[in-house]
Design a protein around this motif. Structure first.
Motif, mmCIF file in Angstrom:
data_model
loop_
_atom_site.group_PDB
_atom_site.id
_atom_site.type_symbol
_atom_site.label_atom_id
_atom_site.label_comp_id
_atom_site.label_asym_id
_atom_site.label_seq_id
_atom_site.Cartn_x
_atom_site.Cartn_y
_atom_site.Cartn_z
ATOM 1 N N UNK A 20 48.582 33.907 41.041
ATOM 2 C CA UNK A 20 48.965 34.723 42.191
ATOM 3 C C UNK A 20 48.282 36.082 42.160
ATOM 4 N N UNK A 21 48.373 36.779 41.024
ATOM 5 C CA UNK A 21 47.769 38.107 40.921
ATOM 6 C C UNK A 21 46.243 38.028 41.016
ATOM 7 N N UNK A 22 45.682 37.009 40.363
ATOM 8 C CA UNK A 22 44.232 36.838 40.446
ATOM 9 C C UNK A 22 43.770 36.558 41.858
ATOM 10 N N UNK A 23 44.552 35.745 42.576
ATOM 11 C CA UNK A 23 44.213 35.451 43.963
ATOM 12 C C UNK A 23 44.259 36.690 44.839
ATOM 13 N N UNK A 24 45.266 37.543 44.606
ATOM 14 C CA UNK A 24 45.380 38.779 45.397
ATOM 15 C C UNK A 24 44.187 39.689 45.136
ATOM 16 N N UNK A 25 43.845 39.891 43.856
ATOM 17 C CA UNK A 25 42.703 40.754 43.516
ATOM 18 C C UNK A 25 41.417 40.207 44.117
ATOM 19 N N UNK A 26 41.221 38.904 43.984
ATOM 20 C CA UNK A 26 40.006 38.285 44.515
ATOM 21 C C UNK A 26 39.930 38.427 46.028
ATOM 22 N N UNK A 27 41.041 38.189 46.716
ATOM 23 C CA UNK A 27 41.056 38.306 48.171
ATOM 24 C C UNK A 27 40.793 39.735 48.625
ATOM 25 N N UNK A 28 41.309 40.718 47.879
ATOM 26 C CA UNK A 28 41.058 42.120 48.232
ATOM 27 C C UNK A 28 39.566 42.444 48.140
ATOM 28 N N UNK A 29 38.930 41.995 47.052
ATOM 29 C CA UNK A 29 37.494 42.258 46.892
ATOM 30 C C UNK A 29 36.687 41.528 47.965
ATOM 31 N N UNK A 30 37.060 40.280 48.253
ATOM 32 C CA UNK A 30 36.364 39.517 49.284
ATOM 33 C C UNK A 30 36.530 40.182 50.650
ATOM 34 N N UNK A 31 37.743 40.631 50.958
ATOM 35 C CA UNK A 31 37.986 41.307 52.231
ATOM 36 C C UNK A 31 37.173 42.599 52.318
ATOM 37 N N UNK A 32 37.090 43.316 51.205
ATOM 38 C CA UNK A 32 36.291 44.549 51.167
ATOM 39 C C UNK A 32 34.824 44.255 51.460
ATOM 40 N N UNK A 202 36.134 25.898 38.302
ATOM 41 C CA UNK A 202 35.496 26.555 39.444
ATOM 42 C C UNK A 202 35.706 28.062 39.389
ATOM 43 N N UNK A 203 36.906 28.499 38.963
ATOM 44 C CA UNK A 203 37.154 29.931 38.822
ATOM 45 C C UNK A 203 36.245 30.565 37.787
ATOM 46 N N UNK A 204 36.064 29.887 36.654
ATOM 47 C CA UNK A 204 35.161 30.402 35.622
ATOM 48 C C UNK A 204 33.716 30.401 36.092
ATOM 49 N N UNK A 205 33.312 29.318 36.770
ATOM 50 C CA UNK A 205 31.935 29.247 37.273
ATOM 51 C C UNK A 205 31.659 30.349 38.288
ATOM 52 N N UNK A 206 32.658 30.663 39.126
ATOM 53 C CA UNK A 206 32.488 31.730 40.110
ATOM 54 C C UNK A 206 32.311 33.080 39.419
ATOM 55 N N UNK A 207 33.047 33.282 38.326
ATOM 56 C CA UNK A 207 32.891 34.507 37.540
ATOM 57 C C UNK A 207 31.474 34.627 37.003
ATOM 58 N N UNK A 208 30.973 33.529 36.429
ATOM 59 C CA UNK A 208 29.607 33.541 35.902
ATOM 60 C C UNK A 208 28.585 33.724 37.017
ATOM 61 N N UNK A 209 28.869 33.170 38.177
ATOM 62 C CA UNK A 209 27.938 33.271 39.297
ATOM 63 C C UNK A 209 27.767 34.708 39.749
ATOM 64 N N UNK A 210 28.879 35.415 39.917
ATOM 65 C CA UNK A 210 28.798 36.804 40.380
ATOM 66 C C UNK A 210 28.064 37.656 39.347
ATOM 67 N N UNK A 252 29.963 48.708 39.636
ATOM 68 C CA UNK A 252 30.428 48.078 38.401
ATOM 69 C C UNK A 252 31.917 47.761 38.488
ATOM 70 N N UNK A 253 32.698 48.700 39.025
ATOM 71 C CA UNK A 253 34.140 48.498 39.145
ATOM 72 C C UNK A 253 34.480 47.365 40.107
ATOM 73 N N UNK A 254 33.752 47.277 41.220
ATOM 74 C CA UNK A 254 34.020 46.208 42.189
ATOM 75 C C UNK A 254 33.695 44.849 41.572
ATOM 76 N N UNK A 255 32.550 44.749 40.900
ATOM 77 C CA UNK A 255 32.184 43.501 40.229
ATOM 78 C C UNK A 255 33.205 43.171 39.146
ATOM 79 N N UNK A 256 33.643 44.199 38.396
ATOM 80 C CA UNK A 256 34.636 43.989 37.360
ATOM 81 C C UNK A 256 35.962 43.487 37.917
ATOM 82 N N UNK A 257 36.409 44.053 39.045
ATOM 83 C CA UNK A 257 37.648 43.610 39.672
ATOM 84 C C UNK A 257 37.546 42.156 40.119
#
Length: 278
Positions: A20-32, A202-210, A252-257
């Protein structure tokens, strides 16, 4: 057939706090990244002040005097798009290879997985650099293809391991006994029971992709050198880290988030999978 409902699995999975928390953080960055250009105070290449000024706007200006916040808001769309598409390609190709190897068994399994092991020997970043340096004008779809193909062998190994525990189960054997085609058995019986581990991967692969896309941008292989890019922004402003740190720290902070968000999602799905969906 499996007694586990895919929609039911997903509904229970989202009760995991990490997910849940990971989804919220990810959605915030994607929306940004997606909506950022609509609200950016300045154009992505607009000169608004002196270079490396800390007194302009929220994050100051960069090496050319461009607004760091505006470039940050413009710089995420393509990098996220490439990362998502590359991850999807790698997941689809890798899952197909792994499931086919597990279901076929015998020498087919050995041949497919030994060839897969050979491709695992090539570091992802090195493979991308070798290809991109040999092309005069790299396109964004080339980076997507490279990311997808570099992820596929790793996904294939996981998919095969998961599929091996499914192809011998009673509902798969029953489907085969009823004369179902192998392709239908794979699509209707095997794959739906691999949802949780594949989503975690898929979540891990997306992390490596970014990280890979940002790294390529940092090294000068951005898909569009004239456009704002988070990885490229770090490289452009790194020499002024001491005098104007926000020009480097902001991307760096946005990528880190984003990395934290996707990792939390992957951990949440993995925890759910380990509990057997209870």
């Amino acid at each position: 057939m499996s007694t586990t409902s895919s929609p039911g699995v997903l509904r229970r999975a989202v009760t995991q706090k990490r997910l849940l928390y990971g989804g919220i953080i990810t959605l915030v960055v994607v929306a940004f990244a997606v909506l950022g250009p609509l609200f950016a105070p300045h154009g992505q290449n607009e000169i608004v002040g002196a270079p490396f000024s800390k007194d302009f706007g929220v994050f100051g200006t960069d090496y050319l005097g461009q607004d760091v916040l505006s470039r940050l808001m413009y710089g995420g769309q393509l990098i996220l798009l490439i990362s998502v598409l590359g991850t999807l390609l790698g997941m689809v190709v890798g899952t197909l290879i792994g499931v086919v190897a597990a279901y076929a068994g015998g020498w087919w399994d050995e041949v497919i997985m030994r060839l897969n092991d050979v491709t695992l020997a090539f570091p992802q970043i090195l493979l991308a650099l070798v290809v991109l340096t040999s092309v005069n004008d790299p396109k964004w779809w080339m980076i997507v293809l490279l990311i997808g193909l570099s992820h596929a062998p790793r996904v294939a190994r996981l998919a095969r391991g998961v599929a091996l525990g499914i192809v011998s189960r009673d509902f798969v054997i029953a489907a085969e006994a009823l004369g179902e085609r192998r392709s239908r058995v794979i699509l209707a019986e095997v794959l739906p029971n691999m949802n949780a581990p594949l989503l975690a991967e898929a979540g891990l692969r997306l992390t490596y992709s970014i990280g890979l896309v940002a790294g390529l941008g940092f090294l000068g292989f951005a898909s569009d050198p004239n456009a704002a890019d988070w990885g490229q922004m770090i490289n452009e402003n790194r020499l002024a880290m001491a005098s104007q740190p926000w020009s480097v720290l902001a991307p760096v902070l946005v990528i880190g988030l984003f990395t934290i968000g996707t990792n939390l999602m992957a951990d949440g799905i993995a925890q759910f999978s380990a509990k057997g969906g209870d």
